[in-house]
Scaffold this motif. Structure first.
Motif, PDB file in Angstrom:
ATOM      1  N   UNK A  21       4.135 -68.332  -1.557  1.00 28.39           N
ATOM      2  CA  UNK A  21       3.343 -69.338  -2.261  1.00 28.39           C
ATOM      3  C   UNK A  21       3.569 -69.191  -3.755  1.00 28.39           C
ATOM      4  N   UNK A  22       3.198 -70.213  -4.489  1.00 31.11           N
ATOM      5  CA  UNK A  22       3.250 -70.130  -5.939  1.00 31.11           C
ATOM      6  C   UNK A  22       1.955 -69.528  -6.464  1.00 31.11           C
ATOM      7  N   UNK A  23       2.030 -68.995  -7.650  1.00 33.97           N
ATOM      8  CA  UNK A  23       0.853 -68.414  -8.277  1.00 33.97           C
ATOM      9  C   UNK A  23      -0.268 -69.456  -8.325  1.00 33.97           C
ATOM     10  N   UNK A  24      -1.469 -68.988  -8.010  1.00 33.98           N
ATOM     11  CA  UNK A  24      -2.615 -69.874  -7.949  1.00 33.98           C
ATOM     12  C   UNK A  24      -2.898 -70.403  -6.552  1.00 33.98           C
ATOM     13  N   UNK A  25      -1.957 -70.192  -5.645  1.00 33.91           N
ATOM     14  CA  UNK A  25      -2.118 -70.682  -4.291  1.00 33.91           C
ATOM     15  C   UNK A  25      -2.971 -69.769  -3.434  1.00 33.91           C
ATOM     16  N   UNK A  26      -3.090 -70.139  -2.164  1.00 32.33           N
ATOM     17  CA  UNK A  26      -3.942 -69.407  -1.229  1.00 32.33           C
ATOM     18  C   UNK A  26      -3.192 -69.134   0.070  1.00 32.33           C
ATOM     19  N   UNK A  27      -3.578 -68.052   0.707  1.00 29.22           N
ATOM     20  CA  UNK A  27      -3.112 -67.715   2.047  1.00 29.22           C
ATOM     21  C   UNK A  27      -4.262 -67.075   2.805  1.00 29.22           C
ATOM     22  N   UNK A  28      -4.218 -67.201   4.114  1.00 28.87           N
ATOM     23  CA  UNK A  28      -5.203 -66.534   4.965  1.00 28.87           C
ATOM     24  C   UNK A  28      -4.461 -65.672   5.972  1.00 28.87           C
ATOM     25  N   UNK A  75     -16.314 -61.052  18.434  1.00 27.75           N
ATOM     26  CA  UNK A  75     -16.111 -61.677  19.742  1.00 27.75           C
ATOM     27  C   UNK A  75     -14.632 -61.927  20.007  1.00 27.75           C
ATOM     28  N   UNK A  76     -13.905 -62.280  18.955  1.00 28.27           N
ATOM     29  CA  UNK A  76     -12.473 -62.551  19.096  1.00 28.27           C
ATOM     30  C   UNK A  76     -11.610 -61.330  18.780  1.00 28.27           C
ATOM     31  N   UNK A  77     -12.254 -60.278  18.309  1.00 30.02           N
ATOM     32  CA  UNK A  77     -11.526 -59.068  17.905  1.00 30.02           C
ATOM     33  C   UNK A  77     -10.470 -59.400  16.852  1.00 30.02           C
ATOM     34  N   UNK A  78     -10.921 -60.102  15.842  1.00 30.66           N
ATOM     35  CA  UNK A  78     -10.047 -60.550  14.760  1.00 30.66           C
ATOM     36  C   UNK A  78     -10.632 -60.128  13.422  1.00 30.66           C
ATOM     37  N   UNK A  79      -9.740 -59.900  12.469  1.00 28.51           N
ATOM     38  CA  UNK A  79     -10.160 -59.692  11.086  1.00 28.51           C
ATOM     39  C   UNK A  79      -9.280 -60.573  10.216  1.00 28.51           C
ATOM     40  N   UNK A  80      -9.874 -61.094   9.150  1.00 31.62           N
ATOM     41  CA  UNK A  80      -9.191 -62.059   8.306  1.00 31.62           C
ATOM     42  C   UNK A  80      -9.231 -61.607   6.846  1.00 31.62           C
ATOM     43  N   UNK A  81      -8.267 -62.079   6.106  1.00 32.61           N
ATOM     44  CA  UNK A  81      -8.262 -61.883   4.660  1.00 32.61           C
ATOM     45  C   UNK A  81      -7.921 -63.211   4.011  1.00 32.61           C
ATOM     46  N   UNK A  82      -8.913 -63.828   3.408  1.00 32.37           N
ATOM     47  CA  UNK A  82      -8.699 -65.061   2.658  1.00 32.37           C
ATOM     48  C   UNK A  82      -8.309 -64.681   1.246  1.00 32.37           C
ATOM     49  N   UNK A  83      -7.145 -65.146   0.820  1.00 25.83           N
ATOM     50  CA  UNK A  83      -6.621 -64.782  -0.495  1.00 25.83           C
ATOM     51  C   UNK A  83      -6.473 -66.041  -1.328  1.00 25.83           C
ATOM     52  N   UNK A  84      -7.235 -66.124  -2.393  1.00 28.07           N
ATOM     53  CA  UNK A  84      -7.189 -67.267  -3.299  1.00 28.07           C
ATOM     54  C   UNK A  84      -6.685 -66.821  -4.671  1.00 28.07           C
ATOM     55  N   UNK A  85      -6.300 -67.793  -5.462  1.00 26.75           N
ATOM     56  CA  UNK A  85      -5.830 -67.523  -6.832  1.00 26.75           C
ATOM     57  C   UNK A  85      -4.793 -66.398  -6.839  1.00 26.75           C
ATOM     58  N   UNK A  86      -3.831 -66.515  -5.974  1.00 26.04           N
ATOM     59  CA  UNK A  86      -2.829 -65.469  -5.830  1.00 26.04           C
ATOM     60  C   UNK A  86      -1.993 -65.308  -7.093  1.00 26.04           C
ATOM     61  N   UNK A  87      -1.621 -64.062  -7.336  1.00 28.83           N
ATOM     62  CA  UNK A  87      -0.822 -63.720  -8.509  1.00 28.83           C
ATOM     63  C   UNK A  87       0.487 -63.065  -8.061  1.00 28.83           C
TER      64      UNK A  87
END
Length: 120
Positions: free
Chosen positions: A12-19, A77-89
């Motif tokens: 992604x470009x700087x400022x973008x997001x990924x999950x 319940x889903x046995x999941x963990x997430x990382x929401x990443x915003x304003x990426x550098x």
């Protein structure tokens, strides 16, 4: 055998997001519930570092460099963990690993990692 499978990385470009997502396949629900789940990252030439962790009491801990930009969450319940990443550098560029550490015993499990690349 418990395996951790990460997904969601990309470029992604700087400022973008990924999950990022991590699935604890073959883990029992009780094992997952008692575990602290964490996201770590390792950039080339650097040591692996903690990015964020979430305890079995849903308490959270973040590296100073990501506070206010990243959010960790879990779905027992889903046995999941997430990382929401915003304003990426660009300095967030690294291989991101999922970690599972039960509150009982000495198990310490790692996924294979998912690559995050942030361009300026």
């Amino acid at each position: 055998q418990v395996q951790l499978v990460e997904s969601g990385g990309g470029s992604v470009q700087a400022g973008g997001s990924l999950r990022l997502s991590c699935a604890a396949s073959a883990a029992s629900g009780s094992l997952f519930r008692i575990s602290t789940m964490g996201w770590y990252r390792q950039a080339p030439g650097k040591q692996r570092e903690l990015v964020a962790a979430i305890g079995n009491d849903v308490s959270t801990n973040y590296a100073d460099s990501v506070k206010g930009r990243f959010t960790i969450s879990r779905d027992n319940a889903k046995k999941m963990v997430y990382l929401q990443m915003n304003s990426l550098k660009p300095e967030d560029t690294a291989l991101y690993y999922c970690n599972l550490r039960p509150s009982i015993g000495d198990a310490n499990l790692w996924g294979q990692g998912t690559q995050v690349t942030v361009s300026s």
